[in-house]
Design a protein around this motif. Structure first.
Motif, PDB file in Angstrom:
ATOM      1  N   VAL A 119      35.123  25.600 -27.094  1.00  0.00           N
ATOM      2  CA  VAL A 119      36.170  25.142 -26.176  1.00  0.00           C
ATOM      3  C   VAL A 119      36.140  25.957 -24.888  1.00  0.00           C
ATOM      4  CG1 VAL A 119      38.657  24.916 -25.863  1.00  0.00           C
ATOM      5  CG2 VAL A 119      37.620  24.299 -28.056  1.00  0.00           C
ATOM      6  N   ALA A 120      36.002  27.277 -25.019  1.00  0.00           N
ATOM      7  CA  ALA A 120      35.922  28.118 -23.824  1.00  0.00           C
ATOM      8  C   ALA A 120      34.707  27.752 -22.983  1.00  0.00           C
ATOM      9  CB  ALA A 120      35.869  29.594 -24.230  1.00  0.00           C
ATOM     10  N   GLY A 121      33.600  27.427 -23.652  1.00  0.00           N
ATOM     11  CA  GLY A 121      32.395  27.031 -22.925  1.00  0.00           C
ATOM     12  C   GLY A 121      32.573  25.723 -22.181  1.00  0.00           C
ATOM     13  N   GLN A 122      33.330  24.796 -22.756  1.00  0.00           N
ATOM     14  CA  GLN A 122      33.585  23.528 -22.087  1.00  0.00           C
ATOM     15  C   GLN A 122      34.370  23.753 -20.798  1.00  0.00           C
ATOM     16  OE1 GLN A 122      32.288  20.610 -23.593  1.00  0.00           O
ATOM     17  NE2 GLN A 122      32.664  19.779 -21.555  1.00  0.00           N
TER      18      GLN A 122
ATOM     19  N   ALA B  12      34.281  26.561 -19.054  1.00  0.00           N
ATOM     20  CA  ALA B  12      33.349  27.198 -18.119  1.00  0.00           C
ATOM     21  C   ALA B  12      32.394  26.173 -17.520  1.00  0.00           C
ATOM     22  CB  ALA B  12      32.564  28.295 -18.842  1.00  0.00           C
ATOM     23  N   LEU B  13      31.938  25.229 -18.319  1.00  0.00           N
ATOM     24  CA  LEU B  13      31.042  24.184 -17.843  1.00  0.00           C
ATOM     25  C   LEU B  13      31.684  23.394 -16.709  1.00  0.00           C
ATOM     26  CD1 LEU B  13      28.363  22.548 -18.428  1.00  0.00           C
ATOM     27  CD2 LEU B  13      29.796  21.060 -19.828  1.00  0.00           C
ATOM     28  N   ALA B  14      32.969  23.073 -16.877  1.00  0.00           N
ATOM     29  CA  ALA B  14      33.674  22.281 -15.863  1.00  0.00           C
ATOM     30  C   ALA B  14      33.812  23.031 -14.544  1.00  0.00           C
ATOM     31  CB  ALA B  14      35.051  21.883 -16.385  1.00  0.00           C
ATOM     32  N   ARG B  15      33.712  24.364 -14.591  1.00  0.00           N
ATOM     33  CA  ARG B  15      33.833  25.143 -13.348  1.00  0.00           C
ATOM     34  C   ARG B  15      32.577  25.056 -12.490  1.00  0.00           C
ATOM     35  NH1 ARG B  15      36.731  28.878 -16.881  1.00  0.00           N
ATOM     36  NH2 ARG B  15      34.826  30.075 -17.329  1.00  0.00           N
ATOM     37  N   HIS B  16      31.456  24.638 -13.081  1.00  0.00           N
ATOM     38  CA  HIS B  16      30.194  24.703 -12.345  1.00  0.00           C
ATOM     39  C   HIS B  16      29.388  23.411 -12.365  1.00  0.00           C
ATOM     40  CE1 HIS B  16      30.821  29.064 -12.133  1.00  0.00           C
ATOM     41  NE2 HIS B  16      31.073  29.031 -13.428  1.00  0.00           N
ATOM     42  N   PHE B  17      29.637  22.524 -13.339  1.00  0.00           N
ATOM     43  CA  PHE B  17      28.869  21.286 -13.462  1.00  0.00           C
ATOM     44  C   PHE B  17      29.830  20.124 -13.640  1.00  0.00           C
ATOM     45  CE2 PHE B  17      26.191  24.678 -15.162  1.00  0.00           C
ATOM     46  CZ  PHE B  17      24.958  24.428 -14.588  1.00  0.00           C
ATOM     47  N   ASP B  18      29.259  18.915 -13.565  1.00  0.00           N
ATOM     48  CA  ASP B  18      30.017  17.759 -14.037  1.00  0.00           C
ATOM     49  C   ASP B  18      30.244  17.960 -15.528  1.00  0.00           C
ATOM     50  OD1 ASP B  18      30.098  16.434 -11.578  1.00  0.00           O
ATOM     51  OD2 ASP B  18      28.099  15.581 -11.901  1.00  0.00           O
ATOM     52  N   ALA B  19      31.505  17.960 -15.940  1.00  0.00           N
ATOM     53  CA  ALA B  19      31.833  18.385 -17.295  1.00  0.00           C
ATOM     54  C   ALA B  19      31.207  17.495 -18.359  1.00  0.00           C
ATOM     55  CB  ALA B  19      33.353  18.412 -17.475  1.00  0.00           C
ATOM     56  N   GLY B  20      30.929  16.246 -18.042  1.00  0.00           N
ATOM     57  CA  GLY B  20      30.405  15.325 -19.048  1.00  0.00           C
ATOM     58  C   GLY B  20      28.904  15.229 -19.094  1.00  0.00           C
ATOM     59  N   VAL B  21      28.183  16.171 -18.469  1.00  0.00           N
ATOM     60  CA  VAL B  21      26.736  16.054 -18.359  1.00  0.00           C
ATOM     61  C   VAL B  21      26.054  16.116 -19.721  1.00  0.00           C
ATOM     62  CG1 VAL B  21      26.381  18.540 -18.035  1.00  0.00           C
ATOM     63  CG2 VAL B  21      24.706  16.904 -17.104  1.00  0.00           C
ATOM     64  N   ALA B  22      26.599  16.867 -20.681  1.00  0.00           N
ATOM     65  CA  ALA B  22      25.937  17.018 -21.975  1.00  0.00           C
ATOM     66  C   ALA B  22      26.197  15.848 -22.902  1.00  0.00           C
ATOM     67  CB  ALA B  22      26.401  18.308 -22.646  1.00  0.00           C
ATOM     68  N   SER B  23      27.190  15.040 -22.594  1.00  0.00           N
ATOM     69  CA  SER B  23      27.547  13.933 -23.485  1.00  0.00           C
ATOM     70  C   SER B  23      27.943  12.717 -22.658  1.00  0.00           C
ATOM     71  CB  SER B  23      28.696  14.353 -24.411  1.00  0.00           C
ATOM     72  OG  SER B  23      28.979  13.346 -25.339  1.00  0.00           O
TER      73      SER B  23
END
Length: 711
Positions: A407-410, A412-423
């Motif tokens: 959850v914390a990684g999700q 962090a992901l949203a701070r730097h990438f499009d959050a849905g890129v992995a799925s």
């Protein structure tokens, strides 16, 4: 004298049958325990266990296999720095990514090509997409933990997130089912029984009965799951374990109370047990049948997780009944009055049990209208808030309580990438319509990118042509919000609406769409299963009580109790506990258990009331039943509420919410519905309660106050 001597050998052999029953149970405990321990190994905690069988996302998943036969759950490795990452750090990130791929491959978990390191636009983070096999099941927890131990790089915060990381954290929430959950459940039950019985022997007999029932139920569930007859996941195993402990203890309490009562009337412990069993087997069996038939209604669910819970719970309750009517009577009759030491029931001494409940029954008898009005108004006042209960659904991220690297990684992901890129959302559309579909998808708010799928190297670069399979094209739609968030579900809803206008044959699937379909299916299940459960239980009550008025009265009171419980939960979940919401599936399971288990206590009360009504009339009969059963039913309610409360020790939000719904609902039903509403309503109805049976055609009772005498 001669006759007595002739019967003496037979009387001395009366211990033989209970001794054989006891030895049979204890002898089977070892083999059953060996099978029971293997149940966790056949759990299916993969995402398929939580998805609907027939939904748009399911059809997309089937078509998706034509484009990419090797399916995968993407785990996203993420490195985040306080500022731009320097070349040395990026080199270490690349090395750690290769090591992580080797770890996954060695574990047999790698399901495709690992992406190269992908830096963020701001240079402060790097991600790597590592595809994991969907066949891992519970092993995904260990694989993800190994990956997290492999990827740390000095000067960065590291995460294993995405669908793989978050689902591993979710599945890890069931790790305490065999240990912490059962320890908490048995511990709280033992404490309550020690207070209730004030005896060092009886509590362990009742606990032992519940333990044997649990062992047998888990063993049979394992055999059925191993033969692919039923599906078991962590959710169903945990809930069924709590159910068997609570139900077996409740049935044991009822039998023990009736045995103790008969020991006051009979010198012989054998005669006392015969009477206790004759008087107890019908309500215990009817109670078990009610719960079994109630939970089997979950087979009508379109959600595989709910359908799996129905049979597992039914097996658990069945063995609760069997153990309570075989092992416990055998142990009690062999021990006799010694089982109650140091407070042994004496023949001819009625004891002092039930003084409080005789007083409550007296209050109900003197002022039934006032008691009924006040208690009913209180329930209605709480039920008014039931429509505010937020059952729009919760995500895997929200479902995990406490710390979660995924959850914390999700975040962090949203701070730097499009959050849905992995799925990404997966769109399957006819070949001739794909340009229009892609354009319509890109115009939806919340969509970051739409790319055609090339097949050989995964998602295509912008501008590349799509791969066509049987006249169909696959598009990957990346969202700019976390794929398991409520916002993502809203985007997918809008995406489906937009694509339906562009081409009605276009289908939208993927993880977010599966979550959406699961919620919609759970809402459908509520509409179908709720009335079915009510109808089934009404029929059981009509057969048991041989009446129509009484079953309708009991069902209406339980429905009112459930409404009040949901209303209180709505207020507390949002305003006190600060929960992010709930799920219609939780509401459905809570409803089924509350109705099936809540009606149990009414069965215990009303079967005794019918028995007393034959001799004393309905008005006196129900008050006598309340006085005599009040203590044991209250103890049973406390035990059941406490055992379901043990679910809250697991770090999963929906189990905490289920624990509150069932626990609070059982207490409300025990202390308000069964103690006040039902007795006062039956007292006012009188013999009409039993219509159309012969008992309803007794000579009308005079309308006068009665002073309740001890039963």
């Amino acid at each position: 004298m001669i006759a007595d001597r002739g019967n003496l050998p037979m009387s001395r052999l009366r211990w033989l049958l209970p001794a054989l029953v006891l030895l049979l149970w204890l002898g089977a405990a070892g083999p059953l325990g060996s099978l029971s321990g293997q149940l966790t190994g056949v759990q299916e905690n993969d995402t398929a266990a939580f998805l609907p069988d027939s939904a748009e996302s399911t059809r997309v998943a089937e078509l998706q296999q034509q484009f990419s036969p090797t399916q995968a759950i993407p785990a996203l490795l993420l490195w985040e720095g306080d500022g731009p990452l320097d070349p040395a750090t990026l080199q270490q990130v690349g090395a750690r990514a290769q090591e992580a791929a080797a770890v996954a491959e060695e574990a047999g978990a790698l399901a495709g090509q690992v992406s190269p390191p992908i830096p963020s636009a701001d240079g402060e983070a790097v991600q790597v997409v590592l595809p994991l096999s969907p066949e891992l099941g519970d092993e995904i927890v260990d694989v993800v933990e190994d990956l997290r131990a492999t990827i740390p790089v000095e000067g960065t915060d590291t995460y294993v997130t995405g669908p793989g990381g978050i689902f591993a954290d979710f599945a890890n929430g069931f790790a305490g089912i065999d240990g912490l959950l059962l320890l908490a459940a048995f511990g709280v039950v033992l404490l309550i029984l020690l207070v209730v019985y004030r005896s060092p022997i009886l509590p362990f007999l009742v606990i032992g009965t519940a333990g044997l029932a649990l062992t047998a139920a888990n063993a049979v569930a394992y055999l059925l799951a191993d033969a692919d007859v039923i599906t078991v996941n962590g959710q169903s195993q945990g809930i069924a374990a709590i159910l068997v402990v609570g139900a077996a203890t409740d049935y044991g309490l009822l039998l023990v109370a009736r045995f103790r009562e008969e020991l006051h009337q009979e010198r012989s412990r054998y005669a006392a047990m015969r009477t206790a069993l004759r008087r107890s087997w019908e309500p215990i069996t009817a109670s078990g049948a009610t719960v079994v038939l109630g939970v089997l209604c979950l087979l009508l669910s379109d959600l595989a997780s709910n359908r799996g819970l129905g049979p597992v719970a039914a097996v658990s309750v069945t063995f609760s009944v069997v153990a309570a009517l075989t092992f416990l009577p055998a142990a009690l009759v062999l021990l006799g009055r010694a089982a109650f030491w140091p407070f042994r029931p004496r023949y001819g001494d009625q004891g002092r049990e039930g003084r409080l409940w005789r007083w409550v029954a007296g209050v109900v008898g003197r002022r039934p209208r006032r008691v009924l009005a006040i208690s009913t108004l209180a329930l209605v006042a709480a039920a008014v808030f039931a429509p505010t209960y937020d059952a729009e659904g919760i995500t895997f991220s929200d479902a995990i309580r406490g710390e979660s690297n995924g959850v914390a990684g999700q975040e962090a992901l949203a701070r730097h990438f499009d959050a849905g890129v992995a799925s990404p959302a997966i769109v399957i559309t006819p070949e001739d319509a794909w340009p229009a579909v892609a354009e319509a998808a890109a115009a939806v708010d919340g969509v970051a990118e739409v790319t055609p799928f090339t097949g050989a190297q995964g998602p295509a670069q912008p501008g590349a042509g799509p791969v066509v399979v049987d006249g169909l094209v696959r598009l990957d739609v990346t969202l700019d919000v976390a794929p398991d968030s409520t916002e993502a579900i809203t985007v997918v809803q809008e995406l489906r609406t937009a694509l339906d206008a562009a081409d009605p044959e276009a289908l939208v699937g993927g993880d977010t769409a599966s979550n959406l379909d699961a919620r919609e299916t759970a809402a459908r299940d509520l509409r179908v299963i709720v009335p079915t459960v009510l109808a089934v239980i009404t029929v059981v009550l009509a057969l048991l009580l041989r009446a129509l008025v009484a079953p309708l009265l009991l069902i209406s009171t339980v429905v009112l109790s459930v409404g009040a419980t949901v209303g209180v939960a709505a207020l507390l979940f949002e305003n006190v506990f600060g929960f992010p919401g709930s799920d219609p599936g939780i509401l459905l399971i809570g409803f089924v258990f509350l109705v099936a288990l809540g009606i149990d206590y009414n069965i215990f009360l009303m079967t005794r009331a019918r028995e007393e009504s034959v001799r004393h009339g309905t008005r006196d009969g129900v008050l006598r039943a309340l006085a005599v059963t009040g203590g044991v039913i209250t103890s049973a309610g406390l035990v059941l509420a406490a055992t379901f409360g043990a679910l809250s020790v697991l770090p999963l939000l929906f189990l905490v919410q289920l624990a509150f719904l069932v626990g609070f609902g059982v207490l409300l039903d025990t202390f308000v519905v069964r103690s006040l509403v039902v007795p006062s309503a039956v007292h006012l109805l009188g013999d009409r309660t039993w219509w159309p049976s012969r008992l309803s055609r007794r000579r009308p009772e005079p309308e006068r106050e009665r002073e309740l005498t001890p039963a």
